[in-house]
Design a protein around this motif. Structure first.
Motif, PDB file in Angstrom:
ATOM      1  N   THR A 152     -10.525   6.504  -0.911  1.00 29.88           N
ATOM      2  CA  THR A 152      -9.608   6.282   0.213  1.00 29.88           C
ATOM      3  C   THR A 152      -8.396   5.474  -0.233  1.00 29.88           C
ATOM      4  OG1 THR A 152     -11.484   6.317   1.734  1.00 29.88           O
ATOM      5  CG2 THR A 152      -9.432   5.378   2.556  1.00 29.88           C
ATOM      6  N   LEU A 153      -8.625   4.472  -1.061  1.00 27.65           N
ATOM      7  CA  LEU A 153      -7.500   3.681  -1.586  1.00 27.65           C
ATOM      8  C   LEU A 153      -6.592   4.534  -2.475  1.00 27.65           C
ATOM      9  CD1 LEU A 153      -9.293   0.304  -2.377  1.00 27.65           C
ATOM     10  CD2 LEU A 153      -7.713   0.822  -0.494  1.00 27.65           C
ATOM     11  N   LEU A 171      -4.458   6.506  -0.119  1.00 23.63           N
ATOM     12  CA  LEU A 171      -3.415   5.634   0.427  1.00 23.63           C
ATOM     13  C   LEU A 171      -2.315   5.365  -0.601  1.00 23.63           C
ATOM     14  CD1 LEU A 171      -5.507   3.030   2.428  1.00 23.63           C
ATOM     15  CD2 LEU A 171      -3.792   4.592   3.351  1.00 23.63           C
ATOM     16  N   CYS A 231       0.018   8.329  -0.908  1.00 24.35           N
ATOM     17  CA  CYS A 231       0.932   8.409   0.232  1.00 24.35           C
ATOM     18  C   CYS A 231       1.998   7.312   0.190  1.00 24.35           C
ATOM     19  CB  CYS A 231       0.150   8.348   1.533  1.00 24.35           C
ATOM     20  SG  CYS A 231      -0.921   9.766   1.773  1.00 24.35           S
ATOM     21  N   LEU A 232       1.590   6.093  -0.150  1.00 24.60           N
ATOM     22  CA  LEU A 232       2.563   5.001  -0.236  1.00 24.60           C
ATOM     23  C   LEU A 232       3.577   5.229  -1.348  1.00 24.60           C
ATOM     24  CD1 LEU A 232       0.306   1.889   0.408  1.00 24.60           C
ATOM     25  CD2 LEU A 232       2.107   2.799   1.874  1.00 24.60           C
ATOM     26  N   TYR A 278       0.226  12.892   5.381  1.00 25.66           N
ATOM     27  CA  TYR A 278      -0.310  11.638   4.856  1.00 25.66           C
ATOM     28  C   TYR A 278      -1.724  11.381   5.387  1.00 25.66           C
ATOM     29  CZ  TYR A 278       4.331  10.265   3.077  1.00 25.66           C
ATOM     30  OH  TYR A 278       5.509  10.182   2.393  1.00 25.66           O
ATOM     31  N   VAL A 328      -5.203  11.247   3.074  1.00 25.76           N
ATOM     32  CA  VAL A 328      -6.127  10.108   3.022  1.00 25.76           C
ATOM     33  C   VAL A 328      -7.517  10.539   3.462  1.00 25.76           C
ATOM     34  CG1 VAL A 328      -6.632   7.832   3.995  1.00 25.76           C
ATOM     35  CG2 VAL A 328      -4.303   8.396   3.300  1.00 25.76           C
TER      36      VAL A 328
END
Length: 88
Positions: free
Chosen positions: A10-11, A14, A17-18, A56, A60
């Motif tokens: 999951t990180l 993220l 996406c970031l 996004y 995730v």
């Protein structure tokens, strides 16, 4: 059951996406290489017509699902190993 792979995956989702959101991926190369929903959406519609926020969120969620599947498989493998050891 603990979920360490789910959390890490999951990180990763993220982070992808970031990284794309910050603008350091100006041509979206990294995002399109690592986002499975982007691959699927691009097959059916023009990617520019899809909401970026939706992509996004789907990215995730997909990474989290992959991590969860890995955690379940790891747990099953450990449980069958314990079962084999106790049967001896």
């Amino acid at each position: 059951m603990r979920y360490p792979v789910t959390i890490v995956a999951t990180l990763i989702g993220l982070a992808i996406c970031l990284f794309n959101y910050t603008g350091y991926d100006p041509h979206n190369f990294v995002f399109f290489m690592l986002s499975i929903p982007a691959w699927v959406v691009d097959l059916f519609v023009d990617i520019h017509e899809v909401s970026v926020l939706l992509m996004y969120v789907l990215t995730v969620l997909t990474w989290a699902l992959l991590g969860f599947v890995a955690d379940v498989l790891i747990s099953r493998g450990r449980e069958s190993e314990r079962h084999r050891r106790s049967a001896r």
